[in-house]
Scaffold this active site. Structure first.
Site, PDB file in Angstrom:
ATOM      1  N   GLY A  43       0.929  -1.354   0.239  1.00  0.00           N
ATOM      2  CA  GLY A  43      -0.172  -0.001  -0.176  1.00  0.00           C
ATOM      3  C   GLY A  43       1.185   1.378  -0.048  1.00  0.00           C
ATOM      4  O   GLY A  43       1.826   1.193   0.020  1.00  0.00           O
ATOM      5  N   LEU A  45       0.453   3.587  -2.481  1.00  0.00           N
ATOM      6  CA  LEU A  45       0.809   3.508  -3.350  1.00  0.00           C
ATOM      7  C   LEU A  45       0.993   4.803  -4.040  1.00  0.00           C
ATOM      8  O   LEU A  45       0.907   5.631  -3.771  1.00  0.00           O
ATOM      9  CB  LEU A  45      -0.536   3.148  -4.533  1.00  0.00           C
ATOM     10  N   HIS A  49       4.845   1.740  -7.915  1.00  0.00           N
ATOM     11  CA  HIS A  49       3.341   1.052  -8.575  1.00  0.00           C
ATOM     12  C   HIS A  49       2.737   0.644  -9.183  1.00  0.00           C
ATOM     13  O   HIS A  49       2.456   0.115  -9.863  1.00  0.00           O
ATOM     14  CB  HIS A  49       2.645   1.001  -6.437  1.00  0.00           C
ATOM     15  N   LYS A 161      13.822  -1.959  -7.537  1.00  0.00           N
ATOM     16  CA  LYS A 161      14.461  -1.456  -7.097  1.00  0.00           C
ATOM     17  C   LYS A 161      14.665  -2.842  -5.544  1.00  0.00           C
ATOM     18  O   LYS A 161      15.648  -1.973  -5.329  1.00  0.00           O
ATOM     19  CB  LYS A 161      13.955   0.433  -6.290  1.00  0.00           C
ATOM     20  N   GLN A 165      14.486  -8.777  -3.697  1.00  0.00           N
ATOM     21  CA  GLN A 165      14.027  -9.186  -3.531  1.00  0.00           C
ATOM     22  C   GLN A 165      13.444  -9.490  -4.608  1.00  0.00           C
ATOM     23  O   GLN A 165      13.040 -10.677  -4.922  1.00  0.00           O
ATOM     24  CB  GLN A 165      12.934  -8.203  -3.096  1.00  0.00           C
ATOM     25  N   SER A 198       7.704   3.953  -0.700  1.00  0.00           N
ATOM     26  CA  SER A 198       6.795   4.226  -0.236  1.00  0.00           C
ATOM     27  C   SER A 198       7.450   5.288   1.013  1.00  0.00           C
ATOM     28  O   SER A 198       6.207   6.022   2.025  1.00  0.00           O
ATOM     29  CB  SER A 198       6.017   3.140   0.426  1.00  0.00           C
TER      30      SER A 198
HETATM   31  O1  PAF Z   1       7.677  -4.854  -2.168  1.00  0.00           O
HETATM   32  C1  PAF Z   1       7.049  -5.172  -1.623  1.00  0.00           C
HETATM   33  O2  PAF Z   1       6.248  -4.217  -1.226  1.00  0.00           O
HETATM   34  C2  PAF Z   1       7.643  -6.255  -0.272  1.00  0.00           C
HETATM   35  O3  PAF Z   1       8.007  -6.898   0.133  1.00  0.00           O
HETATM   36  C3  PAF Z   1       5.654  -7.263  -1.260  1.00  0.00           C
HETATM   37  C4  PAF Z   1       6.698  -7.494  -2.344  1.00  0.00           C
HETATM   38  C5  PAF Z   1       4.912  -6.823  -1.542  1.00  0.00           C
HETATM   39  C6  PAF Z   1       5.857  -8.622  -0.115  1.00  0.00           C
HETATM   40  O4  PAF Z   1       5.141  -8.288   1.176  1.00  0.00           O
END
Ligand code: PAF
Length: 294
Positions: A43, A45, A49, A161, A165, A198
């Site tokens: 969220g 956003l 996003h 970014k 991940q 965010s």
């Molecule tokens: O990148 C993010 O905002 C979070 O790590 C994700 C992928 C939504 C998992 O909670």
């Protein structure tokens, strides 16, 4: 058959908070042969996003966005309680852009009492953010796997970014044979170069100014490499000096490494990731760039 894929402009955002309902919605879409695009978020956003969402809207028949601040990826001293939340504003943004479905579960729905199962991607998570945020990637991998099982997307979209991940999620998908295509989307930046996040909204005006040192130091490093410097030590020193000129910048890491396995490099002579994590005020910010045109 094609008509079923055409959306009417009157359609509004469908809000779903229960796992069973979300599964039913996705199963129905799949039965209709509709391609489901998915953008998982926590969220608050921003344009970054929305870029992911636009990619999904362009390439898929239906787009699902999840908003879930995942407790499993926050450490005990991290900002779970203060993480910015603005659900109604987010919903207005998703409606304006034409998203079909918002999945917005509670923590109790996702992690009921006696929840016991976590997923761990090894090796990749021992570097960079994994070192300074133990448990972070376990929390991310777990929630992403759960969300994939619930939303059953054909395509999922993630921003570069969070380079590490992305690599962890790609590995999760490959190793666990998941049927979802991971789509990478380049970093979205403000006009002055700050990578959108965010967490930028925690920054005071002075900290916002200081935060520019991340993208500016990466640019300085790129220029120096283009001029012929290949020593990772020299480039790392240059970045450190630049960042330390900012009062209040606390460096977590500067890594010059292989973009696939995150092993540190001594020489920058083939595709290289430069990744930074720096605390500015109370916000821990990350940024990165890829060096590849030799
Ligand atoms: O990148 C993010 O905002 C979070 O790590 C994700 C992928 C939504 C998992 O909670």
């Amino acid at each position: 058959m094609m008509e079923t894929k055409i959306k009417s402009s009157q359609e509004t955002l469908q809000r779903v908070s229960s796992i069973s309902e979300m599964k039913k919605v996705s199963q129905t879409l799949r039965k209709q042969n509709l391609i489901i695009g998915f953008v998982p978020t926590m969220g608050c956003l921003h344009e970054g996003h929305l870029n992911l969402v636009k990619r999904s809207l362009e390439n898929c028949d239906r787009t699902v966005v999840s908003i879930f601040v995942n407790p499993a990826q926050f450490g005990p001293n991290e900002d779970l309680d203060t993480y910015p939340r603005q659900l109604e504003i987010d919903i207005a943004k998703l409606e304006a852009i034409g998203v079909d479905i918002l999945f917005h579960p509670t923590s109790e729905e996702m992690y009921p009492e006696n929840y016991k199962t976590y997923v761990q991607v090894n090796d990749l998570t021992e570097h960079l953010c994994g070192k300074s945020r133990p448990g972070f990637f376990k929390g991310v991998s777990t929630v992403v796997l759960k969300l994939f099982n619930i939303v059953q997307p054909h395509n999922a979209y993630f921003g570069e970014k969070d380079w590490q991940q992305l690599a962890v999620i790609e590995t999760l998908v490959k190793d666990l044979n998941l049927d979802v295509v991971i789509n990478r989307v380049p970093i979205a930046r403000e006009a002055d170069g700050l990578a959108m996040s965010s967490r930028n909204r925690y920054l005071s005006p002075q900290e916002r100014q200081a935060a520019l040192s991340l993208s500016h130091s990466l640019k300085k490093a790129r220029d120096k490499i283009r001029q012929g410097t290949t020593s990772a030590k020299e480039i790392s020193h240059l970045i450190r000096q630049y960042l330390l000129e900012e009062k209040g910048a606390e460096i977590d890491y500067i890594s010059i490494c292989d973009p696939e396995n995150f092993r540190e490099k001594e020489q920058i002579c083939d595709r290289t990731l430069i990744a930074l994590a720096v605390k500015i005020g109370s916000s821990r910010l990350i940024d990165n760039c890829i060096i590849e045109d030799f």
